[in-house]
Design a protein around this motif. Sequence first.
Motif, short mmCIF file in Angstrom:
data_model
loop_
_atom_site.label_atom_id
_atom_site.label_comp_id
_atom_site.label_asym_id
_atom_site.label_seq_id
_atom_site.Cartn_x
_atom_site.Cartn_y
_atom_site.Cartn_z
N HIS B 93 0.84 -1.13 -0.08
CA HIS B 93 0.05 0.09 0.00
C HIS B 93 0.85 1.21 0.03
O HIS B 93 1.55 1.54 0.83
CB HIS B 93 -1.12 -0.05 1.14
CG HIS B 93 -1.86 -1.15 1.30
ND1 HIS B 93 -3.07 -1.26 0.41
CD2 HIS B 93 -1.77 -2.17 2.09
CE1 HIS B 93 -3.62 -2.32 0.73
NE2 HIS B 93 -2.91 -2.99 1.68
N HIS B 94 0.55 1.94 -0.95
CA HIS B 94 1.44 3.49 -1.06
C HIS B 94 0.87 4.33 -0.22
O HIS B 94 1.56 5.30 0.28
CB HIS B 94 1.74 3.84 -2.55
CG HIS B 94 2.31 2.58 -3.53
ND1 HIS B 94 3.55 2.09 -3.09
CD2 HIS B 94 1.58 2.04 -4.41
CE1 HIS B 94 3.57 0.90 -3.81
NE2 HIS B 94 2.59 0.93 -4.73
N ARG B 95 -0.56 4.32 -0.13
CA ARG B 95 -1.52 4.90 0.96
C ARG B 95 -2.65 4.28 0.75
O ARG B 95 -2.96 3.42 -0.09
CB ARG B 95 -1.63 6.30 0.37
CG ARG B 95 -2.34 6.68 -0.94
CD ARG B 95 -3.13 8.06 -0.83
NE ARG B 95 -3.82 8.28 -2.12
CZ ARG B 95 -4.91 8.08 -2.50
NH1 ARG B 95 -5.68 7.22 -1.75
NH2 ARG B 95 -5.47 8.54 -3.58
N ASP B 126 -1.12 -2.70 -10.82
CA ASP B 126 -0.82 -1.45 -10.22
C ASP B 126 -1.95 -0.58 -10.22
O ASP B 126 -2.38 -0.38 -11.18
CB ASP B 126 0.39 -0.75 -10.96
CG ASP B 126 1.75 -1.63 -10.78
OD1 ASP B 126 2.30 -1.66 -9.63
OD2 ASP B 126 2.33 -1.94 -11.58
N CYS B 136 -1.78 1.54 -4.75
CA CYS B 136 -1.37 0.07 -3.98
C CYS B 136 -0.82 -0.82 -5.41
O CYS B 136 -1.42 -0.66 -6.56
CB CYS B 136 -2.79 -0.47 -3.63
SG CYS B 136 -2.71 -2.19 -3.13
#
Lengths: 140, 148
Positions: B93-95, B126, B136
């Motif tokens: 998770h990037h955010r 992606d 994510c």
Amino acid sequence: MSVGAGSIEVGSELPEQVFRVTRADLVRYAGASGDFNPIHWNDRTATAVGLPGVIAHGMFTMALAGRAVTAWTGDPSAVVEQHVRFGRPVVVPDDDEGAEVTVRGKVGALLDDGRARVDLTVTSGGDKVLSLARAVVTLA
Amino acid sequence: MALDRELVGRSYPPSAVYEVGRAKIAEFATAIGSDDPVHRDVEAARAAGHPDVVAPPTFAIVVSLEAAMVVLQDPDVGIDYGRVVHGEQRFAHHRPIRAGDRLVATTTIDAARTVAGNDMLTARVDLATEDGEPVCTATSMLVARGIA
């Protein structure tokens, strides 16, 4: 409540969580996730493909493992990574008790940037259902 | 049929936009039994530092699994959907995913191999916003059991 970086160390244990999973839960998860594969609600289909009966969605079991982690961190957005390998199915009988899924975990490593790796053991009926289950969390 | 290693690295066109709704996040949170107010109550989510309600971590599968399925529709892959089981799942998770996100999924084959007659295909999805902000990375390993 959230878990502070100062209060945990390698080997710190998460509180054990026991989840009960019934057929109704699987139907609800099917609807919410969009995964309507009949092996998760229809005994005829499940047994026709060689399963002992209806099984839980692997992603439902992964979600329960995630809940054990977020219950510990106190913040769902603290989970930055999650990785599972599906080992054995969770067989859910057509009764009121359903199946039980138990999640145990401990801190496996402290990482850079205030993060920690949590190693989970997820079992149902005494069998390990995820052959690998890990999460990386950001500590408060 | 053994999977062709040439498939590794193949990417598919981006999906249509998936708009994340508050009601869908609440429905998913209920389905996994999470009663955390950040999934339902905008004020609680804002108090926790989010611009809107946030999704539980595995919510990404709602968008990513369908995107991963494009691989099975590729005639060069030649896997029968009826034989496919989910072998492994990973999220980075990037955010957090939150209500109002307009997500686009781009699928790439990360690995393809055949072991003991079982085809194992790893699809990386992606998820990014329409504007290109990474949200994510969801990686699914799909196993097509060999016909005994």
